[in-house]
Design a protein around this motif. Structure first.
Motif: not given
Length: 271
Positions: A32, A35-37
């Protein structure tokens, strides 16, 4: 000498290509860019300090809504693409990230990104940079940081290991102390950041050669930068290591490995 002049790496075309190859390395390693969070919201503001060629900013801009504002900052604009190539929601500006930011930027950002600051800090002092980033962030804002641990390296091959020992001696003499990278989570905690995720380790086999190639290019830049801005008493030793680096680079099909260890973390400002 200004802070801009003290930058030990290069800013030429080949140096910019090396930066963008490193972006590919991180992208393949992490899977990624953002960050996916990190929650994506309309009109959120994202900053990158030490943006270089702004390759991360441009890549992230392709993936986010056009309402998200992305601001890249660096102490030099010499590696920025021409302004007519910038997406409409991207701006790039000048900023010394080792000084306090202007009040107009304080508390403005939902997220700040940093990458590869390892050679930009002298004597393991991260205090000014962390204070700068904390000031940019809103309370509860996120910091995403990827860096290179040049202490816990993966070096394979007799000549590569001999070179590592010699160049580490030069780094110590000129104040390039890389020990802070592995201590980064603790340093952020001490500045009221909550660590959400912290990872360190090594690159998968399919990325080892890309790391070796980009690292050797970066080491060439660092040696040239040391000659340009630091102790001239080291000139002979540095020149010897430049020759050794050239010889090492010309043998990159002999199975040697010269990798730093990737360190990445996600943290949130608590106060």
């Amino acid at each position: 000498m200004t802070r801009e002049d003290e930058y030990v790496l290069g800013r030429g075309i080949t140096d910019s290509v090396r930066l963008e190859a490193q972006h590919l390395l991180w992208k393949l390693h992490k899977g990624y860019e953002l960050h996916p969070q990190i929650p994506i919201t309309d009109n959120m503001k994202i900053a990158e300090v030490g943006t270089g060629t702004a390759v991360w900013i441009f890549d992230v801009a392709r993936q986010l809504p056009s309402s998200v504002q992305l601001h890249g900052f660096d102490i030099s604009n010499s590696q920025y693409p021409p302004k007519e190539l910038w997406p409409k929601n991207v701006s790039l500006g000048l900023l010394d990230s080792l000084s306090d930011p202007p009040m107009s930027l304080a508390g403005q950002y939902d997220m700040v990104h940093l990458r590869m600051w390892a050679s930009n800090l002298r004597d393991s002092d991260t205090s000014s940079l962390i204070r700068h980033v904390k000031c940019l962030l809103k309370p509860g804002g996120y910091i995403q940081w990827e860096d290179a641990d040049l202490v816990h390296q993966h070096v394979q091959g007799d000549k590569a290991q001999e070179f590592e020992q010699r160049i580490n001696g030069i780094f110590q003499r000129v104040g390039l102390d890389y020990s802070w990278v592995s201590d980064l989570p603790n340093r952020l905690r001490q500045n009221s950041f909550c660590i959400i995720e912290s990872e360190s380790g090594h690159f998968e086999l399919n990325l080892v050669q890309l790391c070796t190639n980009t690292y050797l290019l970066a080491l060439r830049e660092i040696l040239q930068g040391i000659k340009r801005i630091l102790d001239h008493d080291l000139l002979l030793s540095i020149t010897e290591q430049e020759v050794a680096l050239y010889q090492l680079s010309s043998q990159n099909t002999d199975g040697f490995i010269y990798n730093w260890s990737p360190v990445s973390l996600l943290a949130r400002r608590e106060d």
